[in-house]
Design a protein around this motif. Structure first.
Motif, PDB file in Angstrom:
ATOM      1  N   GLY A  43      -4.353  16.023  -1.704  1.00  4.36           N
ATOM      2  CA  GLY A  43      -4.590  16.395  -3.090  1.00  4.36           C
ATOM      3  C   GLY A  43      -3.380  16.043  -3.934  1.00  4.36           C
ATOM      4  N   SER A  44      -3.129  16.810  -4.994  1.00  8.65           N
ATOM      5  CA  SER A  44      -2.065  16.493  -5.950  1.00  8.65           C
ATOM      6  C   SER A  44      -0.810  17.309  -5.676  1.00  8.65           C
ATOM      7  CB  SER A  44      -2.548  16.751  -7.379  1.00  8.65           C
ATOM      8  OG  SER A  44      -3.667  15.935  -7.684  1.00  8.65           O
ATOM      9  N   TYR A  45       0.333  16.642  -5.746  1.00  5.80           N
ATOM     10  CA  TYR A  45       1.611  17.333  -5.632  1.00  5.80           C
ATOM     11  C   TYR A  45       2.692  16.485  -6.292  1.00  5.80           C
ATOM     12  CZ  TYR A  45       2.548  14.150  -1.639  1.00  5.80           C
ATOM     13  OH  TYR A  45       2.737  13.051  -0.826  1.00  5.80           O
ATOM     14  N   GLN A  46       3.855  17.091  -6.487  1.00  9.27           N
ATOM     15  CA  GLN A  46       5.014  16.375  -6.995  1.00  9.27           C
ATOM     16  C   GLN A  46       6.131  16.470  -5.963  1.00  9.27           C
ATOM     17  OE1 GLN A  46       6.174  17.290 -11.130  1.00  9.27           O
ATOM     18  NE2 GLN A  46       4.254  18.428 -11.305  1.00  9.27           N
ATOM     19  N   ILE A  47       6.975  15.457  -5.910  1.00  9.94           N
ATOM     20  CA  ILE A  47       8.106  15.461  -4.995  1.00  9.94           C
ATOM     21  C   ILE A  47       9.315  14.889  -5.715  1.00  9.94           C
ATOM     22  CG2 ILE A  47       7.422  13.245  -3.973  1.00  9.94           C
ATOM     23  CD1 ILE A  47       8.578  14.302  -1.313  1.00  9.94           C
ATOM     24  N   SER A  48      10.445  15.553  -5.577  1.00  6.13           N
ATOM     25  CA  SER A  48      11.644  15.098  -6.265  1.00  6.13           C
ATOM     26  C   SER A  48      12.139  13.796  -5.659  1.00  6.13           C
ATOM     27  CB  SER A  48      12.741  16.167  -6.181  1.00  6.13           C
ATOM     28  OG  SER A  48      13.238  16.265  -4.851  1.00  6.13           O
ATOM     29  N   ALA A  49      12.925  13.053  -6.445  1.00 11.28           N
ATOM     30  CA  ALA A  49      13.472  11.793  -5.955  1.00 11.28           C
ATOM     31  C   ALA A  49      14.386  12.027  -4.757  1.00 11.28           C
ATOM     32  CB  ALA A  49      14.236  11.086  -7.083  1.00 11.28           C
TER      33      ALA A  49
ATOM     34  N   MET B  93       0.846  -1.201   0.000  1.00 13.73           N
ATOM     35  CA  MET B  93       0.000   0.000   0.000  1.00 13.73           C
ATOM     36  C   MET B  93       0.877   1.246   0.000  1.00 13.73           C
ATOM     37  SD  MET B  93      -2.639   1.400   2.924  1.00 13.73           S
ATOM     38  CE  MET B  93      -1.288   1.555   4.089  1.00 13.73           C
ATOM     39  N   HIS B  94       0.655   2.137  -0.941  1.00 16.63           N
ATOM     40  CA  HIS B  94       1.369   3.398  -0.982  1.00 16.63           C
ATOM     41  C   HIS B  94       0.682   4.412  -0.068  1.00 16.63           C
ATOM     42  CE1 HIS B  94       4.118   2.266  -4.146  1.00 16.63           C
ATOM     43  NE2 HIS B  94       3.109   1.827  -4.881  1.00 16.63           N
ATOM     44  N   GLN B  95       1.486   5.112   0.727  1.00 16.49           N
ATOM     45  CA  GLN B  95       0.966   6.141   1.622  1.00 16.49           C
ATOM     46  C   GLN B  95       1.565   7.492   1.263  1.00 16.49           C
ATOM     47  OE1 GLN B  95       2.093   4.579   5.513  1.00 16.49           O
ATOM     48  NE2 GLN B  95      -0.022   3.994   5.898  1.00 16.49           N
ATOM     49  N   CYS B  96       0.837   8.543   1.592  1.00 22.39           N
ATOM     50  CA  CYS B  96       1.320   9.903   1.377  1.00 22.39           C
ATOM     51  C   CYS B  96       2.608  10.117   2.175  1.00 22.39           C
ATOM     52  CB  CYS B  96       0.249  10.904   1.807  1.00 22.39           C
ATOM     53  SG  CYS B  96       0.777  12.637   1.706  1.00 22.39           S
ATOM     54  N   TYR B  97       3.552  10.830   1.599  1.00 22.11           N
ATOM     55  CA  TYR B  97       4.830  11.082   2.259  1.00 22.11           C
ATOM     56  C   TYR B  97       4.672  11.958   3.502  1.00 22.11           C
ATOM     57  CZ  TYR B  97       6.836   9.265  -2.048  1.00 22.11           C
ATOM     58  OH  TYR B  97       7.166   8.453  -3.108  1.00 22.11           O
ATOM     59  N   PHE B  98       3.564  12.693   3.592  1.00 25.46           N
ATOM     60  CA  PHE B  98       3.412  13.663   4.670  1.00 25.46           C
ATOM     61  C   PHE B  98       2.326  13.273   5.674  1.00 25.46           C
ATOM     62  CE2 PHE B  98       4.970  15.885   0.888  1.00 25.46           C
ATOM     63  CZ  PHE B  98       6.184  16.331   1.375  1.00 25.46           C
TER      64      PHE B  98
ATOM     65  N   ARG C 102      -3.027   7.629  -6.401  1.00 20.13           N
ATOM     66  CA  ARG C 102      -2.177   7.415  -7.567  1.00 20.13           C
ATOM     67  C   ARG C 102      -0.768   7.901  -7.269  1.00 20.13           C
ATOM     68  NH1 ARG C 102      -4.789  10.425 -10.451  1.00 20.13           N
ATOM     69  NH2 ARG C 102      -6.350   8.902 -11.130  1.00 20.13           N
ATOM     70  N   ILE C 103       0.230   7.201  -7.816  1.00 21.53           N
ATOM     71  CA  ILE C 103       1.605   7.677  -7.771  1.00 21.53           C
ATOM     72  C   ILE C 103       2.313   7.191  -9.030  1.00 21.53           C
ATOM     73  CG2 ILE C 103       2.326   5.729  -6.327  1.00 21.53           C
ATOM     74  CD1 ILE C 103       4.505   7.619  -5.181  1.00 21.53           C
ATOM     75  N   THR C 104       2.943   8.111  -9.754  1.00 21.72           N
ATOM     76  CA  THR C 104       3.720   7.792 -10.944  1.00 21.72           C
ATOM     77  C   THR C 104       5.048   8.526 -10.843  1.00 21.72           C
ATOM     78  OG1 THR C 104       2.744   9.634 -12.195  1.00 21.72           O
ATOM     79  CG2 THR C 104       1.662   7.479 -12.370  1.00 21.72           C
ATOM     80  N   SER C 105       5.977   8.175 -11.701  1.00 25.14           N
ATOM     81  CA  SER C 105       7.299   8.795 -11.626  1.00 25.14           C
ATOM     82  C   SER C 105       7.842   9.040 -13.016  1.00 25.14           C
ATOM     83  CB  SER C 105       8.266   7.904 -10.840  1.00 25.14           C
ATOM     84  OG  SER C 105       9.567   8.459 -10.851  1.00 25.14           O
ATOM     85  N   ASP C 106       8.413  10.249 -13.205  1.00 25.30           N
ATOM     86  CA  ASP C 106       9.147  10.554 -14.438  1.00 25.30           C
ATOM     87  C   ASP C 106      10.384  11.386 -14.070  1.00 25.30           C
ATOM     88  OD1 ASP C 106       8.074  12.980 -13.745  1.00 25.30           O
ATOM     89  OD2 ASP C 106       7.057  13.349 -15.651  1.00 25.30           O
ATOM     90  N   GLY C 107      11.047  10.995 -13.005  1.00 24.84           N
ATOM     91  CA  GLY C 107      12.118  11.797 -12.420  1.00 24.84           C
ATOM     92  C   GLY C 107      11.643  12.412 -11.126  1.00 24.84           C
ATOM     93  N   HIS C 108      10.437  13.028 -11.155  1.00 28.13           N
ATOM     94  CA  HIS C 108       9.711  13.427  -9.957  1.00 28.13           C
ATOM     95  C   HIS C 108       8.599  12.403  -9.713  1.00 28.13           C
ATOM     96  CE1 HIS C 108      10.780  18.014 -10.026  1.00 28.13           C
ATOM     97  NE2 HIS C 108      11.801  17.235  -9.759  1.00 28.13           N
TER      98      HIS C 108
ATOM     99  N   HIS D  68       4.817  11.905  -8.989  1.00 29.85           N
ATOM    100  CA  HIS D  68       3.546  12.609  -9.109  1.00 29.85           C
ATOM    101  C   HIS D  68       2.546  11.888  -8.207  1.00 29.85           C
ATOM    102  CE1 HIS D  68       4.669  14.963 -12.804  1.00 29.85           C
ATOM    103  NE2 HIS D  68       5.611  14.035 -12.779  1.00 29.85           N
ATOM    104  N   VAL D  69       2.059  12.605  -7.196  1.00 29.23           N
ATOM    105  CA  VAL D  69       1.273  11.977  -6.135  1.00 29.23           C
ATOM    106  C   VAL D  69      -0.133  12.554  -6.109  1.00 29.23           C
ATOM    107  CG1 VAL D  69       1.116  11.608  -3.641  1.00 29.23           C
ATOM    108  CG2 VAL D  69       3.359  11.630  -4.757  1.00 29.23           C
ATOM    109  N   THR D  70      -1.130  11.693  -5.956  1.00 32.47           N
ATOM    110  CA  THR D  70      -2.495  12.131  -5.693  1.00 32.47           C
ATOM    111  C   THR D  70      -2.941  11.474  -4.396  1.00 32.47           C
ATOM    112  OG1 THR D  70      -2.969  12.255  -8.063  1.00 32.47           O
ATOM    113  CG2 THR D  70      -4.849  12.306  -6.565  1.00 32.47           C
ATOM    114  N   CYS D  71      -3.078  12.304  -3.362  1.00 28.89           N
ATOM    115  CA  CYS D  71      -3.399  11.827  -2.017  1.00 28.89           C
ATOM    116  C   CYS D  71      -4.858  12.144  -1.699  1.00 28.89           C
ATOM    117  CB  CYS D  71      -2.472  12.508  -1.002  1.00 28.89           C
ATOM    118  SG  CYS D  71      -2.910  12.248   0.730  1.00 28.89           S
ATOM    119  N   LEU D  72      -5.545  11.219  -1.030  1.00 32.36           N
ATOM    120  CA  LEU D  72      -6.937  11.454  -0.645  1.00 32.36           C
ATOM    121  C   LEU D  72      -7.072  12.715   0.187  1.00 32.36           C
ATOM    122  CD1 LEU D  72      -8.025   7.838   0.368  1.00 32.36           C
ATOM    123  CD2 LEU D  72      -8.968   9.186  -1.519  1.00 32.36           C
ATOM    124  N   ARG D  73      -6.111  12.973   1.047  1.00 36.67           N
ATOM    125  CA  ARG D  73      -6.191  14.108   1.966  1.00 36.67           C
ATOM    126  C   ARG D  73      -5.517  15.363   1.400  1.00 36.67           C
ATOM    127  NH1 ARG D  73      -3.848  13.897   8.184  1.00 36.67           N
ATOM    128  NH2 ARG D  73      -3.898  16.136   8.633  1.00 36.67           N
TER     129      ARG D  73
END
Length: 324
Positions: free
Chosen positions: A28-34, A1-6, A13-19, A21-26
């Motif tokens: 919302g949407s944000y990006q975080i660098s590797a 299970m993937h959890q929000c980093y914060f 949803r979580i995808t990666s293209d260098g950063h 890309h996170v969609t958290c239930l609480r």
């Protein structure tokens, strides 16, 4: 299970293209660098910090979080109970814009469901709305969310609750909403307070102007307005005619602080921006505000973040046709 980093809530949803890309239930949407992702430990943030960061991300949808930003996020100011309640009141007014509309948020049900939630796919619309309200109010828990949205607002006479469940905004509540929207004039104009040094022309052309225009407003720079008055008189008159003000503090210029302070005094909303590496140099009295930060390389992302901040705040989307 993937959890929000914060906030550690299950991710949609979580995808990666260098950063990442996170969609958290609480949050919302944000990006975080590797790099930032690798730096965050499993227990890096306490409940207060997680609530503040979640609220900040919700107000800055799509924000890109770098390793250098983690210190800033940890030190976000915790809003007062009253400030949290007003954030919630505005959110309810945006989501339920019809007077007398019944609002159903089952806080106890949401709390129980959240504790058992192991996968975001198990989340229904009511629980998702509860998570969104939790971050919007910067609330640490569903218990605090219930307190600020029901107990506090009802005590203030801004909502009326029902024994059968749910609540609605009172006439006094709607009046407070209008006050919180700044006593704003009916205007499609936004005043831009910034340095006119040519080195900041790209900031305006590719960041501030498109962000404001895409939110439905006309950005006004006083150096581009033809007038016969004294410049200070023209500034005061123009700010009075604008719905809100965007102030960039990448340069510590007294005039920008004056223009922002004058707008605050009028009850006009102010959006604070700064070049990322200059954040530590802004006057300490303004560091309590949530600055939208920019870099020369990331002006398109900054424009989108500015648009999101305008639309998600008490200002809301403007009446002008959007561009770009």
């Amino acid at each position: 299970m993937h959890q929000c980093y914060f906030c550690r809530t299950p991710l949609l949803r979580i995808t990666s293209d260098g950063h990442f890309h996170v969609t958290c239930l609480r949050c919302g949407s944000y990006q975080i660098s590797a790099e930032a992702e690798a730096f965050i430990g499993q227990d890096s943030f306490n409940f207060e910090q997680a609530a503040n960061i979640s609220g900040y991300i919700r107000e800055n949808r799509g924000i890109v979080i770098l390793n250098a930003d983690l210190k800033f996020l940890r030190s976000l100011r915790t809003p007062s109970v009253g400030e949290k309640a007003m954030k919630g009141l505005l959110a309810l007014a945006r989501k339920y814009p019809v007077g007398g509309q019944h609002i159903t948020v089952d806080f106890h049900f949401a709390k129980g469901r959240a504790q058992l939630l192991t996968d975001a796919s198990q989340c229904d619309d009511l629980l998702r709305e509860s998570f969104e309200l939790q971050s919007t109010c910067w609330a640490q828990s569903f218990d605090e969310l219930q307190y600020v949205l029901q107990d506090f607002l009802e005590q203030e006479g801004l909502v009326r609750t029902y024994v059968t469940g749910g609540f609605k905004l009172t006439p006094r509540g709607w009046a407070r909403v209008e006050d919180l929207r700044g006593g704003t004039v009916d205007s499609d104009r936004a005043f831009v307070a910034m340095s006119f040094d040519p080195k900041y022309s790209k900031l305006f052309e590719f960041g501030l102007r498109p962000g404001i225009q895409r939110a439905g407003y006309n950005p006004i720079r006083i150096d581009r307005v033809e007038h016969n008055n004294r410049i200070d008189d023209e500034i005061v008159a123009t700010i009075r005619q604008c719905k809100f003000l965007v102030a960039d503090f990448s340069v510590n210029r007294g005039g920008i602080y004056f223009e922002a302070g004058f707008a605050v005094g009028l009850g006009r909303p102010v959006i604070w921006t700064v070049q990322r590496e200059e954040l530590d140099n802004v006057h300490f009295d303004t560091r309590q505000y949530n600055f939208v930060r920019w870099t020369n390389e990331g002006l398109p992302e900054f424009a989108k973040a500015l648009q999101n901040r305008i639309e998600a705040s008490s200002i809301g989307r403007g009446p002008r046709p959007t561009t770009g």
